[in-house]
Scaffold this motif. Structure first.
Motif, PDB file in Angstrom:
ATOM      1  N   SER A  28      91.155  59.094  80.602  1.00  0.00           N
ATOM      2  CA  SER A  28      90.964  60.538  80.744  1.00  0.00           C
ATOM      3  C   SER A  28      91.917  61.381  79.909  1.00  0.00           C
ATOM      4  CB  SER A  28      91.097  60.944  82.211  1.00  0.00           C
ATOM      5  OG  SER A  28      92.395  60.673  82.678  1.00  0.00           O
ATOM      6  N   VAL A  61      90.706  71.842  83.920  1.00  0.00           N
ATOM      7  CA  VAL A  61      91.458  70.644  83.506  1.00  0.00           C
ATOM      8  C   VAL A  61      92.866  71.036  83.074  1.00  0.00           C
ATOM      9  CG1 VAL A  61      91.570  68.809  81.775  1.00  0.00           C
ATOM     10  CG2 VAL A  61      89.413  69.309  82.923  1.00  0.00           C
ATOM     11  N   ALA A  86      93.362  66.031  76.681  1.00  0.00           N
ATOM     12  CA  ALA A  86      92.371  65.584  77.661  1.00  0.00           C
ATOM     13  C   ALA A  86      91.144  65.034  76.951  1.00  0.00           C
ATOM     14  CB  ALA A  86      91.969  66.745  78.561  1.00  0.00           C
ATOM     15  N   ALA A  90      88.150  63.480  81.746  1.00  0.00           N
ATOM     16  CA  ALA A  90      89.057  64.305  82.554  1.00  0.00           C
ATOM     17  C   ALA A  90      88.307  65.390  83.316  1.00  0.00           C
ATOM     18  CB  ALA A  90      90.125  64.939  81.674  1.00  0.00           C
ATOM     19  N   ALA A  93      87.210  63.738  86.536  1.00  0.00           N
ATOM     20  CA  ALA A  93      88.220  62.931  87.219  1.00  0.00           C
ATOM     21  C   ALA A  93      88.792  63.683  88.416  1.00  0.00           C
ATOM     22  CB  ALA A  93      89.343  62.562  86.257  1.00  0.00           C
ATOM     23  N   SER A  95      91.869  64.606  90.990  1.00  0.00           N
ATOM     24  CA  SER A  95      93.280  64.874  90.720  1.00  0.00           C
ATOM     25  C   SER A  95      94.133  63.615  90.838  1.00  0.00           C
ATOM     26  CB  SER A  95      93.809  65.948  91.663  1.00  0.00           C
ATOM     27  OG  SER A  95      93.194  67.179  91.395  1.00  0.00           O
ATOM     28  N   LEU A  98      93.589  61.493  87.704  1.00  0.00           N
ATOM     29  CA  LEU A  98      94.222  62.164  86.570  1.00  0.00           C
ATOM     30  C   LEU A  98      95.741  61.993  86.649  1.00  0.00           C
ATOM     31  CD1 LEU A  98      93.114  63.767  84.170  1.00  0.00           C
ATOM     32  CD2 LEU A  98      93.520  65.851  85.473  1.00  0.00           C
TER      33      LEU A  98
END
Length: 118
Positions: A28, A61, A86, A90, A93, A95, A98
Motif C-alpha cells: 500500500s 489517505v 501511497a 492504500a 486499506a 487503518s 496501513l
C-alpha cells in the motif's frame, strides 16, 4: 495531525529524499528516507497520486498517513527527510493494515546500514 514543524513542503526536499534516499515498500505504500547531517527536525512529506483515487479518497489517505506519522516521527533521526508515497491499494486499506505497512517500511529503512551498502 502531524505538526507543521515536521512537514516537508519544498520540491527539492522531496526530490532529494526520493533520488538519494533508501527505499522500502509494501503493497500500500513506499517510503524513501534520506538521513542528513544537519541538526534539524526530521521532515516528512506525502505523495498521493491520482492512481489512488479521486480527490476525496486521496485526501483521506493523506490524512490517515499524517495521523500515523505523528506517532512515529520521533523514530526518525534528526535532519532526515522521509517521503511516504501511497500506492492504489492504500485507498481501500484499513487503518490497521496501513499502519502495519508503514511500520514495516520504517523498520526496514531504520535498520539498514548507513554506509551505502544494502
Amino acid at each position: 495531525m502531524l505538526s507543521s514543524a515536521f512537514r516537508m513542503r519544498r520540491g527539492d526536499e522531496f526530490a532529494e529524499a526520493i533520488r538519494r534516499g533508501r527505499r522500502a515498500g509494501r503493497s500500500s505504500l513506499v517510503a524513501h528516507l534520506r538521513v542528513g547531517d544537519q541538526d534539524a527536525p526530521p521532515l516528512v512529506g506525502f505523495v498521493v497520486g491520482k492512481a489512488v483515487g479521486k480527490a476525496v479518497i486521496r485526501n483521506r489517505v493523506k490524512r490517515r498517513l499524517r495521523h500515523l506519522m505523528r506517532a512515529r516521527v520521533h523514530l526518525l533521526p534528526r535532519g532526515s527527510l522521509l517521503v511516504v508515497r501511497a500506492n492504489p491499494p492504500a485507498a481501500s486499506a484499513h487503518s490497521e493494515s496501513l499502519a502495519a505497512d508503514l511500520d514495516v517500511a520504517l523498520e526496514r529503512l531504520l535498520r539498514r546500514p548507513r554506509d551505502g551498502r544494502s
